[in-house]
Design a protein around this motif. Structure first.
Motif, PDB file in Angstrom:
ATOM      1  N   ALA A  79       0.818  -1.209   0.000  1.00 54.62           N
ATOM      2  CA  ALA A  79       0.000   0.000   0.000  1.00 54.62           C
ATOM      3  C   ALA A  79       0.854   1.262   0.000  1.00 54.62           C
ATOM      4  N   VAL A  80       1.953   1.266   0.754  1.00 53.05           N
ATOM      5  CA  VAL A  80       2.804   2.460   0.785  1.00 53.05           C
ATOM      6  C   VAL A  80       3.468   2.672  -0.566  1.00 53.05           C
ATOM      7  N   SER A  81       3.762   1.571  -1.281  1.00 50.34           N
ATOM      8  CA  SER A  81       4.319   1.702  -2.631  1.00 50.34           C
ATOM      9  C   SER A  81       3.301   2.325  -3.574  1.00 50.34           C
ATOM     10  N   LEU A  82       2.068   1.866  -3.480  1.00 50.90           N
ATOM     11  CA  LEU A  82       1.004   2.398  -4.330  1.00 50.90           C
ATOM     12  C   LEU A  82       0.713   3.865  -3.997  1.00 50.90           C
ATOM     13  N   ALA A  83       0.695   4.188  -2.710  1.00 50.29           N
ATOM     14  CA  ALA A  83       0.437   5.563  -2.299  1.00 50.29           C
ATOM     15  C   ALA A  83       1.576   6.487  -2.723  1.00 50.29           C
ATOM     16  N   THR A  84       2.808   6.012  -2.600  1.00 45.16           N
ATOM     17  CA  THR A  84       3.958   6.832  -3.008  1.00 45.16           C
ATOM     18  C   THR A  84       3.948   7.082  -4.504  1.00 45.16           C
ATOM     19  N   MET A  85       3.583   6.036  -5.282  1.00 49.76           N
ATOM     20  CA  MET A  85       3.475   6.219  -6.731  1.00 49.76           C
ATOM     21  C   MET A  85       2.448   7.295  -7.062  1.00 49.76           C
ATOM     22  N   MET A 139       8.177  17.955 -18.498  1.00 52.76           N
ATOM     23  CA  MET A 139       9.332  17.076 -18.647  1.00 52.76           C
ATOM     24  C   MET A 139       9.533  16.203 -17.413  1.00 52.76           C
ATOM     25  N   VAL A 140       9.477  16.802 -16.242  1.00 47.44           N
ATOM     26  CA  VAL A 140       9.658  16.027 -15.007  1.00 47.44           C
ATOM     27  C   VAL A 140       8.523  15.022 -14.833  1.00 47.44           C
ATOM     28  N   GLU A 141       7.288  15.450 -15.124  1.00 42.89           N
ATOM     29  CA  GLU A 141       6.132  14.552 -14.996  1.00 42.89           C
ATOM     30  C   GLU A 141       6.265  13.364 -15.945  1.00 42.89           C
ATOM     31  N   ALA A 142       6.714  13.621 -17.163  1.00 48.11           N
ATOM     32  CA  ALA A 142       6.867  12.527 -18.129  1.00 48.11           C
ATOM     33  C   ALA A 142       7.913  11.526 -17.673  1.00 48.11           C
ATOM     34  N   GLN A 143       9.015  12.025 -17.091  1.00 46.84           N
ATOM     35  CA  GLN A 143      10.059  11.135 -16.607  1.00 46.84           C
ATOM     36  C   GLN A 143       9.560  10.290 -15.442  1.00 46.84           C
ATOM     37  N   TYR A 144       8.871  10.906 -14.513  1.00 41.83           N
ATOM     38  CA  TYR A 144       8.378  10.178 -13.350  1.00 41.83           C
ATOM     39  C   TYR A 144       7.305   9.167 -13.735  1.00 41.83           C
ATOM     40  N   PHE A 145       6.397   9.571 -14.599  1.00 42.34           N
ATOM     41  CA  PHE A 145       5.283   8.690 -14.950  1.00 42.34           C
ATOM     42  C   PHE A 145       5.784   7.425 -15.627  1.00 42.34           C
ATOM     43  N   ALA A 146       6.800   7.570 -16.500  1.00 40.35           N
ATOM     44  CA  ALA A 146       7.316   6.410 -17.213  1.00 40.35           C
ATOM     45  C   ALA A 146       7.880   5.376 -16.255  1.00 40.35           C
ATOM     46  N   PHE A 147       8.428   5.813 -15.149  1.00 38.82           N
ATOM     47  CA  PHE A 147       8.997   4.874 -14.186  1.00 38.82           C
ATOM     48  C   PHE A 147       7.953   4.387 -13.189  1.00 38.82           C
ATOM     49  N   ALA A 162       1.364   9.722  -5.111  1.00 39.00           N
ATOM     50  CA  ALA A 162       1.843  11.026  -4.642  1.00 39.00           C
ATOM     51  C   ALA A 162       2.880  11.598  -5.599  1.00 39.00           C
ATOM     52  N   ASN A 163       3.773  10.744  -6.113  1.00 36.53           N
ATOM     53  CA  ASN A 163       4.802  11.214  -7.039  1.00 36.53           C
ATOM     54  C   ASN A 163       4.191  11.775  -8.316  1.00 36.53           C
ATOM     55  N   ILE A 164       3.253  11.019  -8.895  1.00 34.47           N
ATOM     56  CA  ILE A 164       2.694  11.416 -10.182  1.00 34.47           C
ATOM     57  C   ILE A 164       1.784  12.631 -10.052  1.00 34.47           C
ATOM     58  N   THR A 165       0.980  12.661  -9.007  1.00 30.19           N
ATOM     59  CA  THR A 165      -0.033  13.717  -8.896  1.00 30.19           C
ATOM     60  C   THR A 165       0.446  14.963  -8.164  1.00 30.19           C
ATOM     61  N   CYS A 166       1.502  14.866  -7.364  1.00 32.52           N
ATOM     62  CA  CYS A 166       1.906  16.024  -6.559  1.00 32.52           C
ATOM     63  C   CYS A 166       3.397  16.325  -6.642  1.00 32.52           C
ATOM     64  N   TYR A 167       4.235  15.379  -6.216  1.00 33.21           N
ATOM     65  CA  TYR A 167       5.647  15.687  -6.065  1.00 33.21           C
ATOM     66  C   TYR A 167       6.320  16.043  -7.384  1.00 33.21           C
ATOM     67  N   ALA A 168       6.045  15.287  -8.445  1.00 37.75           N
ATOM     68  CA  ALA A 168       6.643  15.600  -9.747  1.00 37.75           C
ATOM     69  C   ALA A 168       6.149  16.938 -10.292  1.00 37.75           C
ATOM     70  N   PRO A 169       4.832  17.235 -10.276  1.00 43.34           N
ATOM     71  CA  PRO A 169       4.410  18.565 -10.727  1.00 43.34           C
ATOM     72  C   PRO A 169       5.003  19.709  -9.900  1.00 43.34           C
ATOM     73  N   VAL A 170       5.070  19.536  -8.583  1.00 41.39           N
ATOM     74  CA  VAL A 170       5.635  20.583  -7.732  1.00 41.39           C
ATOM     75  C   VAL A 170       7.106  20.797  -8.059  1.00 41.39           C
ATOM     76  N   GLN A 171       7.862  19.704  -8.200  1.00 38.41           N
ATOM     77  CA  GLN A 171       9.268  19.836  -8.573  1.00 38.41           C
ATOM     78  C   GLN A 171       9.416  20.478  -9.944  1.00 38.41           C
ATOM     79  N   GLY A 172       8.601  20.039 -10.899  1.00 39.51           N
ATOM     80  CA  GLY A 172       8.712  20.580 -12.251  1.00 39.51           C
ATOM     81  C   GLY A 172       8.396  22.055 -12.324  1.00 39.51           C
TER      82      GLY A 172
END
Length: 667
Positions: free
Chosen positions: A257-263, A452-460, A265-275
């Protein structure tokens, strides 16, 4: 006798700022008209305010005083382009750290950078025997010392072995020999040239194409540049690792569950904020370089407010994420736990946005160590928070999320304390209502970086979603594998940033031969790091899984997949280093599109084919990633081998002149 000082006419504030902008010879990114528009608009509004006039005068005086303090006496910053030795645009803290490739801008120059660049130039001059050695060689040496010097000395070999100094400058400039005490016999101690002398010698040596470097010098420099970055990256990622460690001890379902939640969070929040925040690498740098330091704080406020507003739809999505994930994930219990985890993480999103903006605020001032100091305090407190919330208060899975929230809000608070009580307040002029204006151009500048950052994160991250289709055990194993490979990646990636910085500096100084040498050293270092990671993962494949979980089925899946992840380390390291080198020579676009193309056109199709149609499951998912990274490293290394480095020097000089002309337009 020392050379007569070069007469310098007094400079106005705008002349100094303009020349300061022209100093950034390491700029390998094109200037941004949008950023120029934003800064020009802010300056125009600033000059309508009498307080800003007064503030600018204070900044001018402060800059002059600081330059004198750091410059070892009088430093004429108009003499030439120094080799700035600080990285820029670093985004880290989640699973796959990135440097946004599409964000233009010029690194900010400050007195601390100036001193470091002069020291780097002095080292190269001494290595090329143009300056006397810092520590003259004794007349008699033991055989061991002579062998050690031959193996590890940074000096460029000369035809006369016993001469550590002399022939270089005679070839560079006869005038220098006539006016500067550069003959070795004239010195009884180490010689330290004045800034004017050193700049004259540097310009003469560059013009005569005399400056070379050795693998020893480049290895030493890359180590110096990357060691603090590696520590910072590992400390920041320890927040995620600690959470996975803690949750893994609770149970298999919670680990998945923490893996799914982190994924999510990364795609919907952390990657856009970083980008989005990567645009501050341009805006804060240009505000600082133009001499209007308080505009750095204005850009910080503006971006933080924007990110906080964008959090509203993200918070809404996370609140109902249990239902959304339940419609995608076959295991409803895992989806429910992931939704619960994300609901708690909502409280940490303001801290994430503030810290991403705050990092750029201190980086623009050259305070890269500020984040390291903050993490040296925050990382141990994060471990303590996990123990306290999970085990002491018996909050279990929710306690692990609460510990993450605590750390996410603690880091910006610690950074604020550092700026307030240590250094960094020069660029803060208090809260301003102007932070709510001029958002349109800033958003336009930030969107390419976010995409660009979102595309990189989403692919992984999509691999985690794919792993969830195989069941809770495979999803938990995916969490462990992602954590391990992301931890090892935090070694070559900082090294790639160091290599990018060093190569860009040498390219900007018109030293294409030295840049090629540095690139070769970086690639060898990348191979060594990859081999180290491969050995680590393969030799401990049966022990590492039990650091995260006690579930035998999960540990078995991880152990079976780790050999693929171990081989992947070679390609991952080479891809990271080669991508950094492409950024250094101004070809960051090639690296970015090669990465994206390999992920979406090679890695993901192979992963899905081997994972489902061949029935390899998790092994198949990681096999596709390994093939994709092999393609990336092969394409980028091939381009680096065939590219024209001398042409990269000419392009860097043209971009520097363009940056200078844009800065003059602002004035």
């Amino acid at each position: 006798m020392s050379p007569a000082p070069i007469p310098i006419k007094p400079k106005s504030h705008y002349d100094t700022a303009s020349e300061t902008s022209a100093l950034v010879s390491c700029s390998y990114l094109s200037s941004s008209p949008i950023a120029q528009e934003i800064i020009a608009s802010d300056i125009a509004q600033c000059f309508d305010d009498c307080d800003c006039h007064h503030h600018d005068n204070d900044e001018q005086d402060a800059f002059s005083d600081t330059t004198s303090e750091f410059g070892e006496g009088h430093v004429d910053i108009a003499l030439g382009g120094p080799m700035i030795s600080q990285p820029s645009g670093v985004a880290y803290g989640t699973l796959r750290p990135t440097v946004a490739a599409g964000v233009p801008g010029t690194p900010a120059l400050n007195p601390r950078d100036l001193v470091q660049s002069r020291m780097a130039e002095r080292s190269l001059l001494r290595d090329n025997h143009i300056l006397p050695p810092k520590h003259p060689r004794p007349f008699e040496e033991s055989p061991w010392k002579r062998l050690y010097r031959r193996l590890f000395s940074t000096k460029v070999p000369t035809t006369i072995d016993d001469d550590d100094f002399g022939p270089g400058l005679s070839r560079a400039s006869t005038k220098a020999l006539e006016s500067t005490p550069l003959l070795q016999n004239a010195f009884t101690g180490p010689y330290s040239p004045t800034p004017s002398e050193q700049q004259f010698q540097w310009d003469a040596a560059v013009a005569a194409n005399l400056l070379k470097t050795t693998w020893q010098r480049e290895a030493q420099t890359l180590t110096q540049y990357s060691r603090s970055l590696i520590l910072t990256f590992l400390l920041h990622y320890s927040v995620t690792v600690t959470s996975v460690f803690t949750v893994g001890r609770i149970g298999r379902l919670e680990l998945g569950a923490v893996s799914l939640a982190t994924m999510t969070a990364n795609i919907t929040c952390y990657a856009p904020v970083q980008g989005l925040s990567t645009c501050l690498d341009t805006l804060c740098a240009q505000a600082y370089g133009s001499g209007h330091k308080h505009l750095v704080g204005l850009q910080l406020q503006r971006m933080t407010y924007l990110l906080w507003m964008l959090l509203l739809p993200i918070v809404t999505l996370w609140w109902f994420s249990g239902r959304v994930l339940g419609s995608i994930i076959p295991d409803p219990d895992t989806a429910a736990l992931a939704g619960m985890y994300l609901r708690v993480l909502i409280l940490g999103t303001p801290g994430v946005a503030a810290f991403e903006s705050g990092k750029r605020f201190v980086q623009a001032q050259g305070l890269f160590h500020a984040t390291t100091f903050v993490l040296l305090i925050g990382a141990p407190l994060n471990i303590l928070a996990n123990w306290f919330f999970v085990w002491r208060l018996n909050l279990g899975f929710e306690g692990a999320a609460a510990a993450v929230v605590f750390t996410q809000n603690l880091l910006p608070f610690l950074l604020f304390l550092y700026v307030r009580f240590v250094e960094g307040m020069d660029c803060w002029n208090g809260l301003s209502r102007r932070a709510f204006s001029n958002w349109g151009p800033m958003i336009k500048l930030a969107l390419p970086g976010m995409i660009m950052v979102e595309a990189q994160y989403f692919a992984f991250e999509v691999l985690t979603l794919a792993a969830s289709q195989f069941g809770s055990a495979h999803l938990a194993a995916q969490s462990v594998l992602v954590t391990l490979t992301s931890t090892t990646f935090n070694i070559p990636f900082p090294l790639s940033i160091a290599a990018s910085t060093r190569v860009a500096n040498l390219i900007g100084a018109r030293l294409s031969g030295a840049a090629r040498t540095s690139a070769k050293v970086a690639l060898v270092a990348g191979c060594l790091v990859g081999c180290f990671n491969l050995t680590l993962l393969s030799s401990l494949r049966f022990k590492l899984p039990y650091l995260f979980t006690n579930d035998e089925e999960v540990a078995t899946i991880v152990s079976n997949t780790l050999p693929i992840c171990a081989v992947l380390q070679i390609f991952d390291s080479l891809a990271a280093i080669s991508h950094g080198l492409l950024r250094g020579i101004g070809r960051q676009g090639i690296g970015s599109y090669t990465n994206l193309g390999s992920y979406y056109l090679v890695a993901l199709p192979i992963s899905f084919s081997t994972g489902w149609y061949l029935g390899w499951k998790l092994d198949g998912l990681w096999f596709g990633v390994a093939i994709g990274l092999a393609v990336v490293s092969s394409v980028e290394l091939c381009y680096l081998y065939h590219c024209d480095w001398d042409h990269a020097v000419d392009e860097a000089e043209a971009r520097m002149q363009s940056d200078h002309s844009h800065q003059v337009e602002i004035k």
